[in-house]
Design an enzyme around this catalytic site. Sequence first.
Site, PDB file in Angstrom:
ATOM      1  N   ARG A   1      -3.947   2.875   5.798  1.00  0.00           N
ATOM      2  CA  ARG A   1      -3.099   2.890   6.990  1.00  0.00           C
ATOM      3  C   ARG A   1      -1.971   1.860   6.875  1.00  0.00           C
ATOM      4  NH1 ARG A   1      -4.184   0.697  12.746  1.00  0.00           N
ATOM      5  NH2 ARG A   1      -2.728   1.912  13.998  1.00  0.00           N
TER       6      ARG A   1
ATOM      7  N   HIS B   1       2.028   2.492   7.282  1.00  0.00           N
ATOM      8  CA  HIS B   1       2.889   1.766   8.228  1.00  0.00           C
ATOM      9  C   HIS B   1       3.989   1.004   7.498  1.00  0.00           C
ATOM     10  CE1 HIS B   1       0.178   1.779  12.052  1.00  0.00           C
ATOM     11  NE2 HIS B   1       0.123   2.917  11.405  1.00  0.00           N
TER      12      HIS B   1
ATOM     13  N   VAL C   1       8.511   2.104   7.922  1.00  0.00           N
ATOM     14  CA  VAL C   1       9.490   1.180   8.501  1.00  0.00           C
ATOM     15  C   VAL C   1      10.248   0.513   7.349  1.00  0.00           C
ATOM     16  CG1 VAL C   1       9.831  -0.735  10.093  1.00  0.00           C
ATOM     17  CG2 VAL C   1       7.846   0.765  10.370  1.00  0.00           C
TER      18      VAL C   1
ATOM     19  N   GLY D   1      11.135   1.737   4.620  1.00  0.00           N
ATOM     20  CA  GLY D   1      10.611   2.141   3.320  1.00  0.00           C
ATOM     21  C   GLY D   1       9.451   1.273   2.874  1.00  0.00           C
TER      22      GLY D   1
ATOM     23  N   ASP E   1       8.372  -1.394   1.413  1.00  0.00           N
ATOM     24  CA  ASP E   1       8.968  -2.638   0.909  1.00  0.00           C
ATOM     25  C   ASP E   1       8.176  -3.871   1.318  1.00  0.00           C
ATOM     26  OD1 ASP E   1       9.495  -2.831   3.602  1.00  0.00           O
ATOM     27  OD2 ASP E   1      11.573  -3.467   3.366  1.00  0.00           O
TER      28      ASP E   1
ATOM     29  N   SER F   1       7.358  -4.846   4.145  1.00  0.00           N
ATOM     30  CA  SER F   1       7.814  -5.500   5.383  1.00  0.00           C
ATOM     31  C   SER F   1       6.682  -5.640   6.398  1.00  0.00           C
ATOM     32  CB  SER F   1       8.996  -4.744   5.998  1.00  0.00           C
ATOM     33  OG  SER F   1       8.658  -3.393   6.217  1.00  0.00           O
TER      34      SER F   1
ATOM     35  N   ASN G   1       0.509  -1.866  15.060  1.00  0.00           N
ATOM     36  CA  ASN G   1       0.115  -2.771  13.984  1.00  0.00           C
ATOM     37  C   ASN G   1      -0.915  -3.794  14.400  1.00  0.00           C
ATOM     38  OD1 ASN G   1       1.798  -1.563  12.238  1.00  0.00           O
ATOM     39  ND2 ASN G   1       3.248  -3.253  12.068  1.00  0.00           N
TER      40      ASN G   1
ATOM     41  N   HIS H   1      -7.227  10.588   8.212  1.00  0.00           N
ATOM     42  CA  HIS H   1      -8.130  10.293   9.332  1.00  0.00           C
ATOM     43  C   HIS H   1      -9.556  10.780   9.067  1.00  0.00           C
ATOM     44  CE1 HIS H   1      -4.547   9.738  12.352  1.00  0.00           C
ATOM     45  NE2 HIS H   1      -4.637   8.776  11.462  1.00  0.00           N
TER      46      HIS H   1
ATOM     47  N   SER I   1     -19.100  11.011   9.022  1.00  0.00           N
ATOM     48  CA  SER I   1     -18.708  10.746   7.632  1.00  0.00           C
ATOM     49  C   SER I   1     -17.412   9.951   7.575  1.00  0.00           C
ATOM     50  CB  SER I   1     -18.590  12.052   6.838  1.00  0.00           C
ATOM     51  OG  SER I   1     -17.503  12.831   7.299  1.00  0.00           O
TER      52      SER I   1
ATOM     53  N   ASP J   1     -13.530  13.379   2.912  1.00  0.00           N
ATOM     54  CA  ASP J   1     -13.963  14.778   2.781  1.00  0.00           C
ATOM     55  C   ASP J   1     -13.141  15.677   3.707  1.00  0.00           C
ATOM     56  OD1 ASP J   1     -14.916  14.258   5.323  1.00  0.00           O
ATOM     57  OD2 ASP J   1     -17.004  14.063   4.698  1.00  0.00           O
TER      58      ASP J   1
HETATM   59  C1  HEM Z   1       0.588  11.719  11.852  1.00  0.00           C
HETATM   60  C2  HEM Z   1       0.782  10.653  12.578  1.00  0.00           C
HETATM   61  C3  HEM Z   1      -0.250   9.570  12.709  1.00  0.00           C
HETATM   62  C4  HEM Z   1      -0.608   8.978  13.868  1.00  0.00           C
HETATM   63  C5  HEM Z   1      -0.056   9.270  15.247  1.00  0.00           C
HETATM   64  C6  HEM Z   1      -1.639   8.024  13.554  1.00  0.00           C
HETATM   65  C7  HEM Z   1      -2.244   7.186  14.476  1.00  0.00           C
HETATM   66  C8  HEM Z   1      -3.344   6.391  14.221  1.00  0.00           C
HETATM   67  C9  HEM Z   1      -4.021   5.574  15.196  1.00  0.00           C
HETATM   68  C10 HEM Z   1      -3.612   5.413  16.652  1.00  0.00           C
HETATM   69  C11 HEM Z   1      -5.091   5.005  14.585  1.00  0.00           C
HETATM   70  C12 HEM Z   1      -6.154   4.118  15.222  1.00  0.00           C
HETATM   71  C13 HEM Z   1      -5.928   2.671  14.935  1.00  0.00           C
HETATM   72  C14 HEM Z   1      -6.904   1.786  15.627  1.00  0.00           C
HETATM   73  O1  HEM Z   1      -7.299   2.046  16.758  1.00  0.00           O
HETATM   74  O2  HEM Z   1      -7.297   0.759  15.035  1.00  0.00           O
HETATM   75  C15 HEM Z   1      -5.069   5.452  13.217  1.00  0.00           C
HETATM   76  C16 HEM Z   1      -5.977   5.095  12.274  1.00  0.00           C
HETATM   77  C17 HEM Z   1      -5.851   5.386  10.933  1.00  0.00           C
HETATM   78  N1  HEM Z   1      -4.798   6.057  10.343  1.00  0.00           N
HETATM   79 FE1  HEM Z   1      -3.398   7.101  11.284  1.00  0.00          FE
HETATM   80  N2  HEM Z   1      -1.878   8.061  12.220  1.00  0.00           N
HETATM   81  C18 HEM Z   1      -1.041   8.980  11.658  1.00  0.00           C
HETATM   82  C19 HEM Z   1      -0.917   9.265  10.317  1.00  0.00           C
HETATM   83  C20 HEM Z   1      -1.595   8.586   9.330  1.00  0.00           C
HETATM   84  C21 HEM Z   1      -1.265   8.639   7.925  1.00  0.00           C
HETATM   85  C22 HEM Z   1      -0.086   9.400   7.334  1.00  0.00           C
HETATM   86  C23 HEM Z   1      -2.171   7.857   7.283  1.00  0.00           C
HETATM   87  C24 HEM Z   1      -2.279   7.545   5.823  1.00  0.00           C
HETATM   88  C25 HEM Z   1      -1.863   8.302   4.860  1.00  0.00           C
HETATM   89  C26 HEM Z   1      -3.075   7.348   8.298  1.00  0.00           C
HETATM   90  C27 HEM Z   1      -4.177   6.589   8.042  1.00  0.00           C
HETATM   91  C28 HEM Z   1      -5.032   6.079   9.004  1.00  0.00           C
HETATM   92  C29 HEM Z   1      -6.304   5.462   8.703  1.00  0.00           C
HETATM   93  C30 HEM Z   1      -6.947   5.370   7.345  1.00  0.00           C
HETATM   94  C31 HEM Z   1      -6.816   5.004   9.922  1.00  0.00           C
HETATM   95  C32 HEM Z   1      -8.109   4.225  10.147  1.00  0.00           C
HETATM   96  C33 HEM Z   1      -7.777   2.744  10.138  1.00  0.00           C
HETATM   97  C34 HEM Z   1      -8.962   1.817  10.221  1.00  0.00           C
HETATM   98  O3  HEM Z   1     -10.097   2.247  10.092  1.00  0.00           O
HETATM   99  O4  HEM Z   1      -8.694   0.620  10.413  1.00  0.00           O
HETATM  100  N3  HEM Z   1      -2.673   7.782   9.517  1.00  0.00           N
HETATM  101  N4  HEM Z   1      -3.979   6.285  13.019  1.00  0.00           N
HETATM  102  C1  LIG Z   2      -2.826  -8.177  12.319  1.00  0.00           C
HETATM  103  C2  LIG Z   2      -1.881  -8.906  13.187  1.00  0.00           C
HETATM  104  O1  LIG Z   2      -1.064  -9.678  12.742  1.00  0.00           O
HETATM  105  N1  LIG Z   2      -1.977  -8.639  14.464  1.00  0.00           N
HETATM  106  C3  LIG Z   2      -1.127  -9.262  15.442  1.00  0.00           C
HETATM  107  C4  LIG Z   2      -0.421  -8.187  16.198  1.00  0.00           C
HETATM  108  O2  LIG Z   2       0.307  -8.713  17.255  1.00  0.00           O
HETATM  109  C5  LIG Z   2      -0.434  -9.512  18.166  1.00  0.00           C
HETATM  110  C6  LIG Z   2       0.517  -9.979  19.214  1.00  0.00           C
HETATM  111  O3  LIG Z   2       1.170  -8.933  19.805  1.00  0.00           O
HETATM  112  C7  LIG Z   2      -1.089 -10.675  17.477  1.00  0.00           C
HETATM  113  O4  LIG Z   2      -1.897 -11.390  18.405  1.00  0.00           O
HETATM  114  C8  LIG Z   2      -1.952 -10.143  16.352  1.00  0.00           C
HETATM  115  O5  LIG Z   2      -2.492 -11.210  15.621  1.00  0.00           O
END
Ligand code: HEM
Ligand SMILES: CC(=O)N[C@H]1CO[C@H](CO)[C@@H](O)[C@@H]1O
Length: 327
Positions: free
Chosen positions: A62, A66, A70, A72, A74, A76, A94, A192, A248, A253
């Site tokens: 993820r 991200h 933003v 590219g 890079d 950031s 973030n 996801h 899972s 998968d």
């Molecule tokens: C299509 C638009 C997408 C949206 C709106 C979206 C949104 C989100 C959101 C809201 C979360 C939950 C974060 C949290 O509550 O901690 C999440 C988790 C995640 N996203 Fe996406 N996502 C998108 C696309 C992607 C893409 C393109 C990737 C990677 C190629 C990705 C990889 C992940 C992964 C692996 C998680 C789990 C993160 C974790 O377990 O900490 N997502 N996403």
């Molecule tokens: C991972 C990280 O740096 N999270 C920060 C995101 O922004 C909040 C403030 O808006 C910080 O408290 C977190 O540490």
Amino acid sequence: MMRRVSTVVLMICVALCLLGCVQANLKLGFYEESCPKAEKLIAGFVKEHIPNAPTLAAAFLRMHFHDCFVRGCDGSVLINSTSNNESEKEAVPNQTLRGFDLIDKLKSLLEEECPGVVSCADILALVARDAVGVIGGPFWSVPTGRRDGVISKKSEASKQIPAPQFNFSALQKSFASKGLNVADLIWLSGAHTIGVAHCNFFSSRLYNFTGKGDQDPSLDSEYAANLKMNKCKTLTDNTTLVEMDPGSFRTFDLDYYRNLVKRRGLFSSDAALITNPAAKSAIINILNGPPATFFQVFAQSMQKMGAIEVKTGSMGEIRKKCAVINS
Ligand code: HEM
Ligand SMILES: CC(=O)N[C@H]1CO[C@H](CO)[C@@H](O)[C@@H]1O
Ligand SMILES: *[C@@H]1O[C@H](CO)[C@@H](O)[C@H](O)[C@H]1NC(C)=O
Ligand SMILES: *[C@@H]1O[C@H](CO)[C@@H](O)[C@H](O)[C@H]1NC(C)=O
Ligand SMILES: *[C@@H]1O[C@H](CO)[C@@H](O)[C@H](O)[C@H]1NC(C)=O
Ligand SMILES: *[C@@H]1O[C@H](CO)[C@@H](O)[C@H](O)[C@H]1NC(C)=O
Ligand SMILES: *[C@@H]1O[C@H](CO)[C@@H](O)[C@H](O)[C@H]1NC(C)=O
């Protein structure tokens, strides 16, 4: 004879150059001479740490996404805020990123090995790939040579990272603005299949979908009831974690797509993928094939994502620490 050989060599060169151009001048093994151990060191570090914390594979995947969306890919996303700058890390999407400390630690190991050579952007791209590999997910090529950016703004991350409330056309537009098509949207969303989400990113679907205290009718009602009873007990819960692919969430998968067609996608943005007839039939096709097909299309789209607006050559810098720009 000589002439024919040199023509062939020339043609190969042209072909390689074209390939290189498509990949925005990134190339496989960019550090082969400048830091021959770099990729092995990164892979070794990931192999050492991910088995102890397998959920970090999702976090790094993820984080790479991200980063790329933003300015590219890079690095950031890795920059800390300063007294006069709120960096990307502060933006809502973030705030739930994890694993920065490990990236910083790995960077310091690479600085010991070859100071000022390996970019943070490349480190993140390689870590994401290697971490997904460690948990048995797909492998994709990561051409390297990305340079690090020197700008990181909260406002840009807030605007450019797609939101979980997005519908299909908003998602399509977001991805198109990064040079990614609908196929990339469908298969990259398959990320996801691993990881977790905080309730607040989707709880309006459970409690207040249109502002009338209602539930999203496109969400399977049994699944919604279960989430309300056992996980997200209130609309404002922003701490409880839910597996995005229940059962899972540590395994790369096809279950994410199986859930989608059962109307059990967690975010509106997940559910949106089956509101488009062509996307829905692509998903059904992939479900009818072997998992390897999904791995292939995912890998292709990852390679594309990893090349978004990359800085190469003499652009940007090679950061000494991933969390701060060089002074
Ligand atoms: C299509 C638009 C997408 C949206 C709106 C979206 C949104 C989100 C959101 C809201 C979360 C939950 C974060 C949290 O509550 O901690 C999440 C988790 C995640 N996203 Fe996406 N996502 C998108 C696309 C992607 C893409 C393109 C990737 C990677 C190629 C990705 C990889 C992940 C992964 C692996 C998680 C789990 C993160 C974790 O377990 O900490 N997502 N996403
Ligand atoms: C991972 C990280 O740096 N999270 C920060 C995101 O922004 C909040 C403030 O808006 C910080 O408290 C977190 O540490
Ligand atoms: C911090 O802000 C200044 C002035 O707005 C800008 O020039 C600089 O690039 C910013 N630094 C980062 C890391 O974004
Ligand atoms: C999708 O969302 C956008 C932006 O919120 C909105 O303008 C558009 O009408 C929506 N499209 C559909 C089909 O609901
Ligand atoms: C549901 O949404 C509406 C409109 O946005 C808002 O006025 C109301 O307070 C919300 N309900 C709850 C319980 O937050
Ligand atoms: C979570 O919600 C609480 C109470 O509504 C709020 O104070 C806090 O800032 C929220 N945290 C995040 C990370 O959004
Ligand atoms: C960046 O911020 C994190 C979290 O606040 C902190 O632990 C880390 O030491 C900072 N890194 C640098 C180089 O300042």
